[in-house]
Design a protein around this motif. Structure first.
Motif, short mmCIF file in Angstrom:
data_model
loop_
_atom_site.label_atom_id
_atom_site.label_comp_id
_atom_site.label_asym_id
_atom_site.label_seq_id
_atom_site.Cartn_x
_atom_site.Cartn_y
_atom_site.Cartn_z
N ASN A 270 -16.95 3.48 -18.78
CA ASN A 270 -15.62 2.91 -18.92
C ASN A 270 -14.66 3.57 -17.94
O ASN A 270 -14.84 4.74 -17.57
CB ASN A 270 -15.10 3.10 -20.34
N PRO A 271 -13.64 2.84 -17.48
CA PRO A 271 -12.66 3.43 -16.56
C PRO A 271 -11.91 4.58 -17.23
O PRO A 271 -11.57 4.52 -18.42
CB PRO A 271 -11.74 2.27 -16.22
N ALA A 272 -11.66 5.61 -16.43
CA ALA A 272 -10.96 6.80 -16.93
C ALA A 272 -9.54 6.84 -16.40
O ALA A 272 -9.25 6.31 -15.32
CB ALA A 272 -11.71 8.06 -16.51
N ALA A 273 -8.66 7.46 -17.16
CA ALA A 273 -7.26 7.57 -16.75
C ALA A 273 -7.08 8.68 -15.73
O ALA A 273 -7.64 9.77 -15.88
CB ALA A 273 -6.39 7.84 -17.97
N GLN A 274 -6.32 8.41 -14.67
CA GLN A 274 -6.00 9.45 -13.69
C GLN A 274 -4.86 10.32 -14.22
O GLN A 274 -4.11 9.92 -15.10
CB GLN A 274 -5.59 8.84 -12.35
N GLN A 275 -4.77 11.49 -13.66
CA GLN A 275 -3.71 12.41 -14.05
C GLN A 275 -2.37 11.94 -13.51
O GLN A 275 -2.30 11.41 -12.39
CB GLN A 275 -4.01 13.82 -13.53
N PRO A 276 -1.28 12.11 -14.27
CA PRO A 276 0.03 11.66 -13.79
C PRO A 276 0.45 12.30 -12.48
O PRO A 276 1.18 11.71 -11.70
CB PRO A 276 0.98 12.08 -14.93
N GLU A 277 -0.05 13.52 -12.20
CA GLU A 277 0.34 14.21 -10.97
C GLU A 277 -0.20 13.51 -9.72
O GLU A 277 0.25 13.78 -8.61
CB GLU A 277 -0.15 15.66 -11.00
N SER A 278 -1.20 12.64 -9.89
CA SER A 278 -1.80 11.97 -8.73
C SER A 278 -1.12 10.66 -8.39
O SER A 278 -1.63 9.90 -7.57
CB SER A 278 -3.29 11.73 -8.99
N ALA A 279 0.03 10.36 -9.02
CA ALA A 279 0.84 9.16 -8.74
C ALA A 279 0.01 7.89 -8.86
O ALA A 279 -0.04 7.07 -7.92
CB ALA A 279 1.47 9.26 -7.37
N PRO A 280 -0.64 7.65 -10.01
CA PRO A 280 -1.45 6.43 -10.15
C PRO A 280 -0.59 5.18 -10.21
O PRO A 280 0.57 5.19 -10.64
CB PRO A 280 -2.19 6.67 -11.47
N LYS A 281 -1.17 4.07 -9.76
CA LYS A 281 -0.54 2.76 -9.86
C LYS A 281 -1.59 1.76 -10.32
O LYS A 281 -2.79 1.91 -10.05
CB LYS A 281 0.03 2.31 -8.51
N LEU A 282 -1.12 0.72 -11.00
CA LEU A 282 -2.00 -0.36 -11.41
C LEU A 282 -1.70 -1.58 -10.55
O LEU A 282 -0.54 -1.94 -10.35
CB LEU A 282 -1.79 -0.71 -12.89
N PHE A 283 -2.76 -2.23 -10.05
CA PHE A 283 -2.62 -3.41 -9.19
C PHE A 283 -3.35 -4.60 -9.82
O PHE A 283 -4.33 -4.44 -10.54
CB PHE A 283 -3.23 -3.14 -7.80
N ASN A 284 -2.86 -5.77 -9.51
CA ASN A 284 -3.52 -7.01 -9.87
C ASN A 284 -4.48 -7.35 -8.73
O ASN A 284 -4.04 -7.70 -7.63
CB ASN A 284 -2.48 -8.12 -10.06
N VAL A 285 -5.78 -7.25 -8.98
CA VAL A 285 -6.75 -7.46 -7.91
C VAL A 285 -6.63 -8.86 -7.33
O VAL A 285 -6.70 -9.06 -6.11
CB VAL A 285 -8.18 -7.21 -8.43
N ASN A 286 -6.42 -9.86 -8.17
CA ASN A 286 -6.36 -11.25 -7.71
C ASN A 286 -5.20 -11.50 -6.76
O ASN A 286 -5.27 -12.36 -5.88
CB ASN A 286 -6.25 -12.20 -8.90
N ARG A 287 -4.09 -10.78 -6.91
CA ARG A 287 -2.92 -10.97 -6.08
C ARG A 287 -2.76 -9.85 -5.05
O ARG A 287 -2.45 -10.10 -3.88
CB ARG A 287 -1.66 -11.01 -6.94
N ASP A 288 -2.92 -8.61 -5.49
CA ASP A 288 -2.52 -7.45 -4.67
C ASP A 288 -3.61 -6.96 -3.73
O ASP A 288 -3.32 -6.41 -2.67
CB ASP A 288 -2.08 -6.29 -5.57
N PHE A 289 -4.89 -7.12 -4.12
CA PHE A 289 -5.96 -6.79 -3.19
C PHE A 289 -6.20 -8.05 -2.37
O PHE A 289 -7.13 -8.81 -2.60
CB PHE A 289 -7.22 -6.37 -3.95
N GLN A 290 -5.32 -8.27 -1.40
CA GLN A 290 -5.24 -9.59 -0.80
C GLN A 290 -6.24 -9.80 0.33
O GLN A 290 -6.64 -8.86 1.03
CB GLN A 290 -3.83 -9.88 -0.34
N THR A 291 -6.62 -11.07 0.46
CA THR A 291 -7.54 -11.52 1.50
C THR A 291 -6.75 -12.25 2.57
O THR A 291 -5.98 -13.16 2.26
CB THR A 291 -8.60 -12.46 0.90
N VAL A 292 -6.93 -11.86 3.83
CA VAL A 292 -6.24 -12.51 4.95
C VAL A 292 -7.30 -13.01 5.94
O VAL A 292 -8.12 -12.23 6.42
CB VAL A 292 -5.27 -11.55 5.66
N THR A 293 -7.28 -14.31 6.21
CA THR A 293 -8.23 -14.93 7.13
C THR A 293 -7.47 -15.58 8.29
O THR A 293 -6.49 -16.29 8.06
CB THR A 293 -9.09 -15.98 6.41
N TYR A 294 -7.94 -15.33 9.51
CA TYR A 294 -7.38 -15.97 10.70
C TYR A 294 -8.40 -16.94 11.29
O TYR A 294 -9.59 -16.60 11.44
CB TYR A 294 -7.03 -14.93 11.77
N TYR A 295 -7.94 -18.16 11.64
CA TYR A 295 -8.78 -19.12 12.34
C TYR A 295 -7.87 -20.07 13.13
O TYR A 295 -6.64 -20.03 12.99
CB TYR A 295 -9.67 -19.89 11.36
#
Length: 454
Positions: A270-295
């Motif tokens: 299971n995913p583990a929580a990072q320590q607050p000192e490491s400045a964790p952030k939560l991202f929406n993979v579907n939106r924020d881990f974005q795919t960019v294609t050029y053609y």
């Protein structure tokens, strides 16, 4: 008295009138010739100035996204150094750990979190190898999901055809993808996205016995996206400046309370929580881990669907899905060729420039991701240190007054060299559906992939 009679008046003879008319016509012809020459020269100069401006813009815009390739939240691909075959110490590639079962769907599927995917689990690659079978336990995100290039000729692309990702088919008609133009897809975490964890913002409830995450409560902080952007089918990525974890969530409420683990995660860990000192952030993979294609797409110069045609540089984000915050935008016109050469570092630390098919086929790779999947097909896609970009721009509107020398141009991505007429190049404009009578200029640049740090 003496009377004086007025003198006789004389007119122009026919010969004198004809001489005057001929002289007038000669003067008028000279004026028209000078005007036509000046007008033609002015059109050519204006086209050249516009061509130069748009060529620089094309190179700059593509470079901006390539600089971001593989970018993660406040980190890069560098990891723990290991000795390579040549005695050089190289870092293992840092990559998110994936707990979610469906990070990537079938080729071109929109059900997965990533867009424009052509690397299907377990399928044969265009280079003769096979990609890893679909995992049955948590794994590290493989290299071929971070970047993907396509080397395209007049009839086909290697290692596979990008039309399986939803791009138009190659052709010479309006709306087709331009023949002989490469395609590239890169992925990176969108800058400025995500929700900060800790303080007065979003928070994580942790299981006291296992140290794993139970729930995540999203709170919109200053400059952060609305929590309503997170919907039930989206995947989450929790990251700090050292590592990242991708997992599915369940029971997504309107107030964006996310329950972890969800049924769509592998149950081996299971995913583990990072320590607050490491400045964790939560991202929406579907939106924020974005795919960019050029053609490149064939477009009508006069916007009527008819010839003359030219090429348009297209930037496609997140598969053009509005639900993912995506789009497909025409950035500029007048671009006929687009080629990429990849500067890769192999297992011995040596750098060479390869095309997309050779990158995908090579197994001489730098140290892989920690706990990497096997086989290692596509392992060089994150061993890329730089990318050489070449574009060929044209003036869009045909100028039929151009001389043969004006039509000559060079394009270094082809095997032939020097200034050649349009018919002398490996990929001719007529093969792509474009007229020959255009001014053409090449633009090139070498882009360092700053998120690769072996």
């Amino acid at each position: 008295m003496v009377f004086k009679f007025p003198g006789r008046q004389h007119g122009l003879t026919l010969i004198e009138l004809m001489v005057a008319m001929v002289l007038g016509l000669l003067v008028a012809a000279g004026i028209v010739t000078v005007f036509a020459s000046t007008s033609s020269s002015s059109k050519a100069q204006n086209q050249l100035a516009r061509l130069q401006e748009e060529g620089r813009f094309a190179i700059t815009r593509i470079s901006d996204d390539l600089h971001m390739a593989n970018g993660q939240y406040c980190t890069n691909t560098g990891g723990v150094a290991k000795p390579a075959t040549g005695g050089t110490y190289l870092d293992q590639l840092r990559s998110p750990k994936v707990y979610a079962k469906d990070l990537s769907g079938a080729a071109g599927a929109v059900s997965g979190a990533l867009a424009d995917v052509t690397t299907v689990w377990g399928a044969a690659s265009g280079s003769g190898g096979t990609y890893p079978v679909k995992p049955t336990a948590s794994y590290t995100m493989p290299s071929f999901l971070f970047m993907r290039g396509y080397e395209c000729g007049l009839t086909t692309c290697t290692p596979v055809n990008p039309t399986t990702a939803g791009l138009p088919a190659m052709g010479t008609g309006n709306g087709n993808r331009v023949k002989g133009a490469d395609v590239i897809t890169v992925r990176y975490v969108k800058p400025g996205s995500g929700w900060a964890i800790g303080g007065t913002g979003s928070s994580i409830a942790v299981s006291s016995s296992a140290g794993t995450i139970n729930t995540i409560q999203l709170v919109q902080g200053t400059g952060e996206p609305p929590v309503t952007n997170f919907v039930a089918t989206d995947l989450a990525m929790l990251a700090d400046c050292s590592n990242a974890q991708i997992f599915a969530v369940s029971n997504v409420s309107s107030g964006a309370l996310l329950t972890v683990p969800g049924a769509a995660n592998w149950t081996d860990s299971n995913p583990a929580a990072q320590q607050p000192e490491s400045a964790p952030k939560l991202f929406n993979v579907n939106r924020d881990f974005q795919t960019v294609t050029y053609y490149l797409k064939v477009v009508s110069v006069n916007n009527d669907g008819n010839a003359p045609f030219t090429g348009a540089l297209m930037r496609r984000v997140n598969g053009a899905s509005a639900a993912r915050g995506g789009s497909e935008d025409e950035l500029l016109r007048g671009i006929e060729r687009l080629d990429f050469r990849y500067g890769v570092q192999d297992s011995a630390g040596n750098t060479s420039f390869l095309d997309a098919n050779d990158v995908d086929a090579s197994t001489d790779c730098p140290p892989a991701e920690i706990n990497a999947l096997t086989p290692s097909t596509g392992c060089l896609w994150r061993g890329i240190k730089s990318i050489e970009v070449s574009v060929l721009m044209d003036g869009q509107v045909p100028l039929y007054t151009l001389g043969s020398n004006d039509l000559n141009y060079s394009y270094s991505a082809d095997t032939n060299t020097g200034l050649l007429p349009p018919s002398g190049h490996a990929t001719r404009p007529s093969d792509q559906g474009f007229p020959d009578q255009l001014l053409r200029r090449e633009f090139t640049t070498l882009v360092a992939i700053r998120n690769y740090n072996p």
